[in-house]
Structures are given as structure tokens and as C-alpha cells.
Write a protein that holds these residues in place. Structure first.
Motif, PDB file in Angstrom:
ATOM      1  N   LEU A   1       0.835  -1.193   0.000  1.00 18.52           N
ATOM      2  CA  LEU A   1       0.000   0.000   0.000  1.00 18.52           C
ATOM      3  C   LEU A   1       0.875   1.249   0.000  1.00 18.52           C
TER       4      LEU A   1
ATOM      5  N   CYS B   1       1.148   5.264   1.536  1.00 23.64           N
ATOM      6  CA  CYS B   1       0.640   6.149   2.588  1.00 23.64           C
ATOM      7  C   CYS B   1       0.966   7.587   2.189  1.00 23.64           C
TER       8      CYS B   1
ATOM      9  N   ASP C   1      -2.739   5.522  10.136  1.00 22.58           N
ATOM     10  CA  ASP C   1      -3.452   5.088   8.934  1.00 22.58           C
ATOM     11  C   ASP C   1      -2.901   3.780   8.376  1.00 22.58           C
ATOM     12  N   SER C   2      -1.618   3.555   8.491  1.00 22.41           N
ATOM     13  CA  SER C   2      -1.014   2.321   7.988  1.00 22.41           C
ATOM     14  C   SER C   2      -1.497   1.110   8.779  1.00 22.41           C
TER      15      SER C   2
ATOM     16  N   ALA D   1      -5.131   0.497   7.662  1.00 21.79           N
ATOM     17  CA  ALA D   1      -5.157  -0.050   6.298  1.00 21.79           C
ATOM     18  C   ALA D   1      -4.683  -1.499   6.297  1.00 21.79           C
TER      19      ALA D   1
ATOM     20  N   SER E   1      -7.351  -3.830   7.440  1.00 22.59           N
ATOM     21  CA  SER E   1      -8.342  -4.128   6.395  1.00 22.59           C
ATOM     22  C   SER E   1      -7.831  -5.236   5.459  1.00 22.59           C
TER      23      SER E   1
END
Length: 187
Positions: A115, A117, A170-171, A174, A177
């Protein structure tokens, strides 16, 4: 949506380094927009990192530390990059960060995804790994991590910490998820 990087709507005309230290480089790019107008874009270049979700007994081993930029302590999954811009294999980095921050060693490490960021200001990304078959051992934290705490947190407590504003990374959210998707809990 292609996402392949071939359809650029903004073109870099020139770039200059504004600041650099052992963890990051800040640059200012002069750009050309699709309409022909020029502008500037500030970019923070940081190396990719690995984030590890150490799962055990339907919960996680997490770390808590003081985060200087936000001025308070928060919880997150173990994560970090190679020191001084060194390069290496993401799985090696994941194992290193897990042991360094928690003292845990993973018997099994599974890659869940990659992902980005803060992709509006940085090209930094991170590989997410699921760590299982955990064995305890000594940690070896960096000087900036000397106040770090580590403990097991149940899934229910995880969401309580989010609700309390004690998990804001946020990492971490994420990565969670990706774990839920991996477990088949979301499509």
C-alpha cells in the motif's frame, strides 16, 4: 483507471532538494500542468517500510510509543524501514522490525499486500505481513524507540482503542483491512 504510471497529468520540469537527513529528503519540483500552467509541488521522499501484524490467540501484539509529530502516545502494529536508506528484501525487513520492536520471532510470515501512505505528498509505500507461530525473545529497539511499550491486544480492544483515538495510524488501519480481507471477513 490504469494506475500504471504511464498517463501523467503533471510533468516535472526541474527538481531541487530543500532538506535532507538520514530518514528523508524534501524536494520542491517545478511542474507543468496539463493546461500548460506551471506550479510547484513539494514531495517528501522516504524509503518504503514493512508493517507486521503479529497475530496470536485472536488478537495482536502491538506497540505504543510517543509520536513526536502529533505530540502524544499511540498504538500501532510494528513497522519500520531499513536504516540510513539501506535497501533489502521486504520480508527480511519485516522480520527485523518485529524482533526489534517486540522481541517476537515469526515462524511463519505471509505477505498480505503493498500500500501507499500519504500519496499526495510522498511516494512512500509499505509491505504488510502477517506473522504467526510467534516465539518470544529480547527486543533491540532504536534510541528513538526507548519509551516503546508492547502488549497483546484483543480484536475487541483494538476497536475500542480506535474509538478512543489511541490508534490513529493510517497504515495500521489499512493493514488491518488487508488482514480482514485475507481472513475472508470482507469481500
Amino acid at each position: 483507471m490504469t494506475g500504471d504510471g504511464d498517463e501523467r497529468s503533471i510533468r516535472r520540469l526541474e527538481s531541487r532538494i530543500v532538506y535532507r537527513n538520514r530518514w528523508m529528503t524534501v524536494r520542491e519540483d517545478r511542474i507543468l500542468r496539463p493546461d500548460g500552467g506551471e506550479g510547484i509541488y513539494g514531495v517528501v521522499d522516504k524509503p518504503d517500510f514493512a508493517l507486521v501484524i503479529p497475530v496470536e490467540n485472536d488478537g495482536f501484539h502491538m506497540v505504543e510509543e510517543y509520536r513526536y509529530p502529533i505530540g502524544r502516545r499511540t498504538w500501532n502494529f510494528p513497522q519500520g524501514s531499513f536504516p540510513d536508506g539501506a535497501d533489502g528484501v521486504p520480508e527480511e525487513l519485516a522480520r527485523r522490525e518485529l524482533a526489534e520492536e517486540t522481541g517476537l520471532r515469526a515462524g511463519r510470515l505471509e505477505h498480505l499486500g503493498y500500500l501507499h501512505c500519504s500519496h499526495g505528498t510522498s511516494g512512500q509505500g509499505f509491505n504488510v505481513f502477517l506473522a504467526t507461530d510467534l516465539t518470544p525473545g529480547p527486543h533491540s529497539r532504536e534510541p528513538e524507540e526507548q519509551d516503546m511499550r508492547q502488549r497483546w491486544i484483543s480484536r475487541k480492544e483494538f476497536w475500542a482503542l480506535v474509538d478512543q483515538g489511541l490508534i490513529t495510524d493510517d497504515s495500521t488501519l489499512a493493514a488491518y483491512s488487508l488482514l480482514l480481507r485475507h481472513e475472508g471477513r470482507v469481500p
